[in-house]
Design a protein around this motif. Structure first.
Motif, PDB file in Angstrom:
ATOM      1  N   SER A 128     -16.032  -0.258  -2.780  1.00  0.00           N
ATOM      2  CA  SER A 128     -15.134  -0.132  -1.633  1.00  0.00           C
ATOM      3  C   SER A 128     -14.312   1.155  -1.632  1.00  0.00           C
ATOM      4  O   SER A 128     -13.941   1.650  -0.580  1.00  0.00           O
ATOM      5  CB  SER A 128     -14.192  -1.334  -1.582  1.00  0.00           C
ATOM      6  OG  SER A 128     -13.341  -1.297  -2.708  1.00  0.00           O
ATOM      7  N   VAL A 129     -14.021   1.700  -2.815  1.00  0.00           N
ATOM      8  CA  VAL A 129     -13.199   2.917  -2.835  1.00  0.00           C
ATOM      9  C   VAL A 129     -14.093   4.160  -2.892  1.00  0.00           C
ATOM     10  O   VAL A 129     -13.606   5.269  -3.117  1.00  0.00           O
ATOM     11  CB  VAL A 129     -12.207   2.936  -4.018  1.00  0.00           C
ATOM     12  CG1 VAL A 129     -11.141   1.892  -3.804  1.00  0.00           C
ATOM     13  CG2 VAL A 129     -12.910   2.718  -5.341  1.00  0.00           C
ATOM     14  N   TYR A 133      -8.607  -4.676  -1.320  1.00  0.00           N
ATOM     15  CA  TYR A 133      -7.591  -4.396  -2.338  1.00  0.00           C
ATOM     16  C   TYR A 133      -7.620  -2.933  -2.783  1.00  0.00           C
ATOM     17  O   TYR A 133      -6.596  -2.239  -2.752  1.00  0.00           O
ATOM     18  CB  TYR A 133      -7.854  -5.326  -3.527  1.00  0.00           C
ATOM     19  CG  TYR A 133      -6.902  -5.171  -4.687  1.00  0.00           C
ATOM     20  CD1 TYR A 133      -5.611  -5.662  -4.610  1.00  0.00           C
ATOM     21  CD2 TYR A 133      -7.307  -4.562  -5.878  1.00  0.00           C
ATOM     22  CE1 TYR A 133      -4.752  -5.538  -5.669  1.00  0.00           C
ATOM     23  CE2 TYR A 133      -6.449  -4.438  -6.947  1.00  0.00           C
ATOM     24  CZ  TYR A 133      -5.168  -4.930  -6.842  1.00  0.00           C
ATOM     25  OH  TYR A 133      -4.314  -4.812  -7.900  1.00  0.00           O
ATOM     26  N   GLY A 134      -8.808  -2.462  -3.175  1.00  0.00           N
ATOM     27  CA  GLY A 134      -8.938  -1.089  -3.664  1.00  0.00           C
ATOM     28  C   GLY A 134      -8.566  -0.053  -2.616  1.00  0.00           C
ATOM     29  O   GLY A 134      -7.712   0.807  -2.864  1.00  0.00           O
ATOM     30  N   MET A 165     -16.012   0.064 -11.886  1.00  0.00           N
ATOM     31  CA  MET A 165     -16.522  -0.704 -13.017  1.00  0.00           C
ATOM     32  C   MET A 165     -16.813  -2.146 -12.608  1.00  0.00           C
ATOM     33  O   MET A 165     -16.085  -2.750 -11.834  1.00  0.00           O
ATOM     34  CB  MET A 165     -15.505  -0.687 -14.158  1.00  0.00           C
ATOM     35  CG  MET A 165     -16.045  -1.289 -15.432  1.00  0.00           C
ATOM     36  SD  MET A 165     -15.010  -0.824 -16.828  1.00  0.00           S
ATOM     37  CE  MET A 165     -16.028  -1.341 -18.187  1.00  0.00           C
ATOM     38  N   ARG A 189     -16.571  -4.690  -4.449  1.00  0.00           N
ATOM     39  CA  ARG A 189     -15.191  -4.270  -4.687  1.00  0.00           C
ATOM     40  C   ARG A 189     -15.175  -2.887  -5.339  1.00  0.00           C
ATOM     41  O   ARG A 189     -14.351  -2.033  -4.985  1.00  0.00           O
ATOM     42  CB  ARG A 189     -14.520  -5.295  -5.599  1.00  0.00           C
ATOM     43  CG  ARG A 189     -13.069  -5.063  -5.842  1.00  0.00           C
ATOM     44  CD  ARG A 189     -12.480  -6.201  -6.609  1.00  0.00           C
ATOM     45  NE  ARG A 189     -12.894  -6.179  -8.012  1.00  0.00           N
ATOM     46  CZ  ARG A 189     -12.728  -7.202  -8.851  1.00  0.00           C
ATOM     47  NH1 ARG A 189     -12.181  -8.321  -8.433  1.00  0.00           N
ATOM     48  NH2 ARG A 189     -13.113  -7.103 -10.102  1.00  0.00           N
ATOM     49  N   ALA A 190     -16.102  -2.672  -6.284  1.00  0.00           N
ATOM     50  CA  ALA A 190     -16.158  -1.366  -6.943  1.00  0.00           C
ATOM     51  C   ALA A 190     -16.583  -0.281  -5.954  1.00  0.00           C
ATOM     52  O   ALA A 190     -16.085   0.844  -5.998  1.00  0.00           O
ATOM     53  CB  ALA A 190     -17.111  -1.421  -8.127  1.00  0.00           C
ATOM     54  N   PHE A 212     -17.756  -5.912 -14.470  1.00  0.00           N
ATOM     55  CA  PHE A 212     -17.626  -6.492 -15.804  1.00  0.00           C
ATOM     56  C   PHE A 212     -18.690  -7.541 -16.092  1.00  0.00           C
ATOM     57  O   PHE A 212     -19.423  -7.986 -15.209  1.00  0.00           O
ATOM     58  CB  PHE A 212     -16.237  -7.111 -15.966  1.00  0.00           C
ATOM     59  CG  PHE A 212     -15.145  -6.087 -15.914  1.00  0.00           C
ATOM     60  CD1 PHE A 212     -14.636  -5.532 -17.073  1.00  0.00           C
ATOM     61  CD2 PHE A 212     -14.639  -5.654 -14.701  1.00  0.00           C
ATOM     62  CE1 PHE A 212     -13.637  -4.581 -17.032  1.00  0.00           C
ATOM     63  CE2 PHE A 212     -13.636  -4.702 -14.651  1.00  0.00           C
ATOM     64  CZ  PHE A 212     -13.145  -4.162 -15.811  1.00  0.00           C
ATOM     65  N   ASN A 225     -15.274 -11.322 -12.041  1.00  0.00           N
ATOM     66  CA  ASN A 225     -13.827 -11.568 -12.058  1.00  0.00           C
ATOM     67  C   ASN A 225     -13.190 -11.317 -10.702  1.00  0.00           C
ATOM     68  O   ASN A 225     -12.328 -10.460 -10.576  1.00  0.00           O
ATOM     69  CB  ASN A 225     -13.157 -10.721 -13.140  1.00  0.00           C
ATOM     70  CG  ASN A 225     -13.430  -9.240 -12.969  1.00  0.00           C
ATOM     71  OD1 ASN A 225     -14.277  -8.859 -12.148  1.00  0.00           O
ATOM     72  ND2 ASN A 225     -12.731  -8.396 -13.690  1.00  0.00           N
ATOM     73  N   PRO A 226     -13.626 -12.062  -9.679  1.00  0.00           N
ATOM     74  CA  PRO A 226     -12.982 -11.880  -8.378  1.00  0.00           C
ATOM     75  C   PRO A 226     -11.502 -12.258  -8.477  1.00  0.00           C
ATOM     76  O   PRO A 226     -11.135 -13.124  -9.264  1.00  0.00           O
ATOM     77  CB  PRO A 226     -13.730 -12.852  -7.468  1.00  0.00           C
ATOM     78  CG  PRO A 226     -14.325 -13.862  -8.366  1.00  0.00           C
ATOM     79  CD  PRO A 226     -14.619 -13.149  -9.645  1.00  0.00           C
ATOM     80  N   PHE A 227     -10.660 -11.575  -7.704  1.00  0.00           N
ATOM     81  CA  PHE A 227      -9.233 -11.908  -7.691  1.00  0.00           C
ATOM     82  C   PHE A 227      -9.048 -13.236  -6.970  1.00  0.00           C
ATOM     83  O   PHE A 227      -9.857 -13.596  -6.115  1.00  0.00           O
ATOM     84  CB  PHE A 227      -8.447 -10.818  -6.959  1.00  0.00           C
ATOM     85  CG  PHE A 227      -8.595  -9.462  -7.576  1.00  0.00           C
ATOM     86  CD1 PHE A 227      -8.559  -9.307  -8.956  1.00  0.00           C
ATOM     87  CD2 PHE A 227      -8.779  -8.344  -6.780  1.00  0.00           C
ATOM     88  CE1 PHE A 227      -8.698  -8.053  -9.525  1.00  0.00           C
ATOM     89  CE2 PHE A 227      -8.909  -7.085  -7.348  1.00  0.00           C
ATOM     90  CZ  PHE A 227      -8.872  -6.941  -8.716  1.00  0.00           C
ATOM     91  N   PRO A 228      -7.979 -13.945  -7.294  1.00  0.00           N
ATOM     92  CA  PRO A 228      -7.726 -15.203  -6.586  1.00  0.00           C
ATOM     93  C   PRO A 228      -7.218 -14.935  -5.169  1.00  0.00           C
ATOM     94  O   PRO A 228      -6.109 -15.307  -4.810  1.00  0.00           O
ATOM     95  CB  PRO A 228      -6.666 -15.884  -7.452  1.00  0.00           C
ATOM     96  CG  PRO A 228      -6.006 -14.783  -8.187  1.00  0.00           C
ATOM     97  CD  PRO A 228      -7.005 -13.688  -8.338  1.00  0.00           C
ATOM     98  N   LYS A 229      -8.053 -14.253  -4.382  1.00  0.00           N
ATOM     99  CA  LYS A 229      -7.687 -13.900  -3.011  1.00  0.00           C
ATOM    100  C   LYS A 229      -8.907 -14.196  -2.147  1.00  0.00           C
ATOM    101  O   LYS A 229      -9.955 -14.582  -2.649  1.00  0.00           O
ATOM    102  CB  LYS A 229      -7.396 -12.407  -2.891  1.00  0.00           C
ATOM    103  CG  LYS A 229      -6.250 -11.870  -3.699  1.00  0.00           C
ATOM    104  CD  LYS A 229      -6.329 -10.348  -3.669  1.00  0.00           C
ATOM    105  CE  LYS A 229      -5.168  -9.716  -4.380  1.00  0.00           C
ATOM    106  NZ  LYS A 229      -3.920  -9.766  -3.626  1.00  0.00           N
ATOM    107  N   ILE A 236      -4.898   0.217  -2.094  1.00  0.00           N
ATOM    108  CA  ILE A 236      -4.192   0.872  -3.194  1.00  0.00           C
ATOM    109  C   ILE A 236      -4.306   2.387  -3.105  1.00  0.00           C
ATOM    110  O   ILE A 236      -3.350   3.122  -3.387  1.00  0.00           O
ATOM    111  CB  ILE A 236      -4.751   0.360  -4.542  1.00  0.00           C
ATOM    112  CG1 ILE A 236      -4.111  -0.980  -4.859  1.00  0.00           C
ATOM    113  CG2 ILE A 236      -4.513   1.349  -5.663  1.00  0.00           C
ATOM    114  CD1 ILE A 236      -4.717  -1.633  -6.057  1.00  0.00           C
TER     115      ILE A 236
END
Lengths: 253, 467
Positions: A165-166, A108-109, A90, A162-163, A92, A96-100, A112
């Motif tokens: 990546s998984v 990240y994905g 998803m 990011r979406a 948005f 909304n990138p993570f503070p990383k 996880i």
């Protein structure tokens, strides 16, 4: 004719006492872009949030009816939400990138979901995702800088990367360009065009022009109901419904 | 007397409000002119002009009157042949004179004192009378001035705004000046202390035993005495004890406070939150002295007994007991501050993480906490500065002996405890022992100031990022 990827049957959604969706029946084709249009508060976003069960996050939200992805019921209580969201990514409205760092935002994905056990595998995933999101050339020399330091358009492409990546099958986009300027918007639209070769994409948009440019199929929502669904060309040139006609010609909404 | 004056000034100036309002109204009607402000502003204008100068004068007069009368009386007494060697004796005589005047003195009254008491009464009368005359003069002058102004249709609204601004400014000035006054008094007393004790002996000395320093007058200290007390003021044991207890407190408070903050912000339902948050905050409302006797009477003895049954010697006042209770006291600060910063992490970040398939705890650990980290660090630093400034608990439960120890079961002492110990009871104000309390206070003040500054910077930086 392409295959149906997602199929919703008599989907009803309630926020507390208020009903947000009424008997939504909508089919979304595989490896195609489906655009959802309609005035604000008509339930477009609510609908796509049902596809990856993001409505679970909202306490007062209740979903009834069926949504199937490849014939598997999404609303099944037994269904593992984590693997569902691995398959359905998803993006948005507001980036909304993570503070990383940029790198960690992408890795990240995969981390996880236990993909990319070694550093080099992760590196590869990060590069591939950023390339697919057409961001690699711009950020390859500063992967360890914070993702929040990028421009708005870059941040949104980072979120798309990011979406991706998984390696999902479906990407949901909730007004992905509403916070961006026209140039960044054009880039994202170009990207969507490229991505539909690999992914099934559902995009919510307020811009008719955008729907025309990127989508093959369009659904028009009004007050929580699907008024008309069809090929984008048909909806915009020759809609069956008077209300659709009024909306796309800007007479209300 | 003063109260009566204040009352009269207030009543008089308030009644002027109605006069000013109706007067300007009638002026405007008679001369058919448009007023520069609403009539009520002319009323306010009169009230402010008639009350403030007189009240300020009264305040200043009341501050200086006793001082001036005192110096006059002491001088006349000296002229009449009263003998006093130093300031203290002069003060004593002045107090006697005052008591005679009030009729509360029961002792031998010699002729000098009697004469002085009569002249005291005379001066007091003179001052009071001139005060009343002057105040009436001021009130009349300001009434004439302000009436003339409003008759000329002045811009009363602007003037009232200006006067109010001045009043507000004066209030904040008082707050600032008080702070500065406290800092300077700390500073000057500390400078006196450091003129006797070398600052390096203080900062790096490892022995704290101020009770050894009997010297009563710091200015007349002999070199032998100095040699004797030189190494009695070592700061190291105090800062070590303070940090040690603060560390134990943080070991208790940070995990519990942070975890409960996370629970409140992320997991607790609205209902649970509504009930449990106030309960946690009640913990912050318990007076520290209550924590103190809880630590001293319950926890300390409990540790000692538990230690004995394990064959350990535990002193009944221990760093562990004080630190533990202090930690409990601090929990609500960390919990509610970190709850706030976690709540202000935008929901969109959580959504982004959930949407990629992360679970709640993964999201909290990898996205929410890192995003809230500066704020959390800020809240922890604020808690640390509370811990090192906390007094009551350590006075009651940590002990008084300045042991340089890292055994949590031993008694130890803190900066605040020592300040209390030095200043309770009768004190010689110019002995190095007493002055050392000011040096300790100054050191403590600087330490907490730095911590608070860093903490506020951290919190502010965090706010900027997400606003």
């Amino acid at each position: 004719m392409s295959n149906i990827k997602i199929k919703s049957k008599n989907l009803n959604v309630y926020y507390g006492q208020k009903q947000a969706l009424f008997d939504v029946n909508l089919d979304i084709n595989e490896k195609e872009v489906t655009a959802l249009i309609g005035p604000s508060g008509c339930g477009k976003s609510t609908f796509i949030r049902c596809i990856n069960r993001m409505n679970d996050v909202i306490d007062i939200c209740k979903v009834e009816g069926n949504i199937e992805i490849d014939g598997i019921e999404v609303n099944d209580k037994e269904l593992d939400v984590v693997s569902l969201r691995e398959r359905v990514g998803m993006v948005f409205q507001k980036p909304n990138p993570f503070p990383k760092s940029i790198y960690d935002n992408i890795s990240y994905g995969p981390k996880i979901h236990g993909k990319g056990e070694t550093k080099s595998e992760l590196d590869e995933i990060v590069e591939k995702s950023l390339r697919k999101a057409a961001l690699w050339e711009e950020v390859k020399d500063r992967l360890d800088e914070p993702g929040t330091g990028l421009s708005g358009g870059q941040q949104q492409r980072l979120c798309i990367a990011r979406a991706i990546s998984v390696n999902p099958e479906v990407i949901l986009m909730d007004e992905p360009c509403s916070a961006l300027d026209p140039i960044a918007t054009a880039k994202i639209e170009e990207l969507i065009d490229e991505l539909k070769k690999t992914y099934t994409i559902v995009i919510v948009t307020h811009s008719m022009a955008q729907a025309v440019r990127v989508s093959q199929k369009t659904g028009f929502f009004h007050l929580g109901k699907v008024i008309e669904v069809g090929k984008t060309e048909k909806i915009f040139k020759n809609p069956d419904n008077k209300m659709t006609q009024d909306y796309i010609t800007g007479r209300f909404g | 007397m003063n109260l009566v004056l204040i009352f009269l000034i207030t009543i008089f100036s308030l009644s002027l409000f109605f006069y000013g309002r109706s007067k300007t109204k009638s002026i405007s009607i008679q001369n058919n002119i448009k007023l520069n402000a609403l009539p009520k502003f002319y009323g306010y204008y009169l009230v402010l002009w008639c009350s403030i100068p007189a009240l300020i004068f009264l305040l200043v007069w009341s501050l200086f009157e006793p001082v001036i009368i005192k110096s006059i009386i002491i001088e006349t007494a000296a002229n009449q042949g009263a003998i006093f060697n130093d300031k203290n004796e002069a003060n004593l005589i002045y107090e006697k004179i005052k008591a005679i005047h009030l009729g509360t003195f029961f002792g031998d009254i010699d002729s000098i004192l009697k004469e002085s008491a009569i002249s005291y009464a005379k001066f007091l009368n003179l001052f009071t009378n001139s005060k009343i005359v002057l105040i009436f003069g001021i009130v009349i002058a300001s009434v004439i001035y302000s009436l003339k102004k409003i008759k000329n249709n002045n811009k009363a609204r602007d003037d009232v705004e200006l006067i109010l601004k001045g009043l507000l400014f004066a209030s904040s000035l008082i707050a600032i000046l008080t702070t500065l006054g406290i800092i300077f008094s700390l500073l000057f007393e500390s400078i006196k202390f450091f003129s006797v004790i070398n600052i390096f002996d203080y900062l790096f000395g490892t022995n704290w035993s101020p009770q050894r320093a009997f010297v009563s007058d710091a200015s007349k200290i002999t070199s032998a005495e100095l040699e004797e007390i030189k190494d009695a003021f070592g700061f190291i044991p105090l800062i070590a004890g303070t940090s040690f207890i603060a560390l134990i407190a943080m070991l208790v408070a940070v995990p519990i406070g942070l975890f409960s903050g996370i629970y409140m912000a992320e997991y607790a339902s609205v209902k649970v939150r509504r009930i449990s948050k106030p309960i946690i905050e009640i913990l912050a409302g318990i007076p520290t002295v209550v924590y103190g006797f809880f630590a001293a009477l319950t926890v300390g003895p409990f540790f000692r007994q538990a230690g004995e049954s394990l064959g350990l010697t535990v002193s009944s006042e221990s760093a562990l007991a004080a630190g533990l209770i202090m930690g409990i006291m601090i929990i609500p600060y960390i919990s509610s501050l970190s709850d706030d910063v976690i709540n202000s992490v935008p929901q969109s970040l959580r959504d982004g993480s959930y949407a990629i398939g992360a679970t709640k705890s993964e999201t909290i650990k990898q996205v929410v906490i890192p995003a809230a980290l500066p704020g959390i660090i800020g809240s922890v630093l604020l808690a640390v500065s509370r811990a090192i400034g906390e007094t009551m608990i350590v006075v009651m439960a940590a002990g008084l002996a300045a042991n340089l120890t890292i055994n949590p079961l031993d008694s130890t002492t803190t900066i605040t405890t020592q300040i209390v110990m030095i200043l309770v009871g009768d004190q010689e104000f110019d002995s190095p022992k007493t002055q050392s309390a000011f040096a300790l206070g100054l050191t403590l003040f600087i330490a907490t100031l730095i911590l608070n500054y860093i903490a506020q910077r951290a919190v502010k930086k965090y706010r900027e990022k997400y606003d």
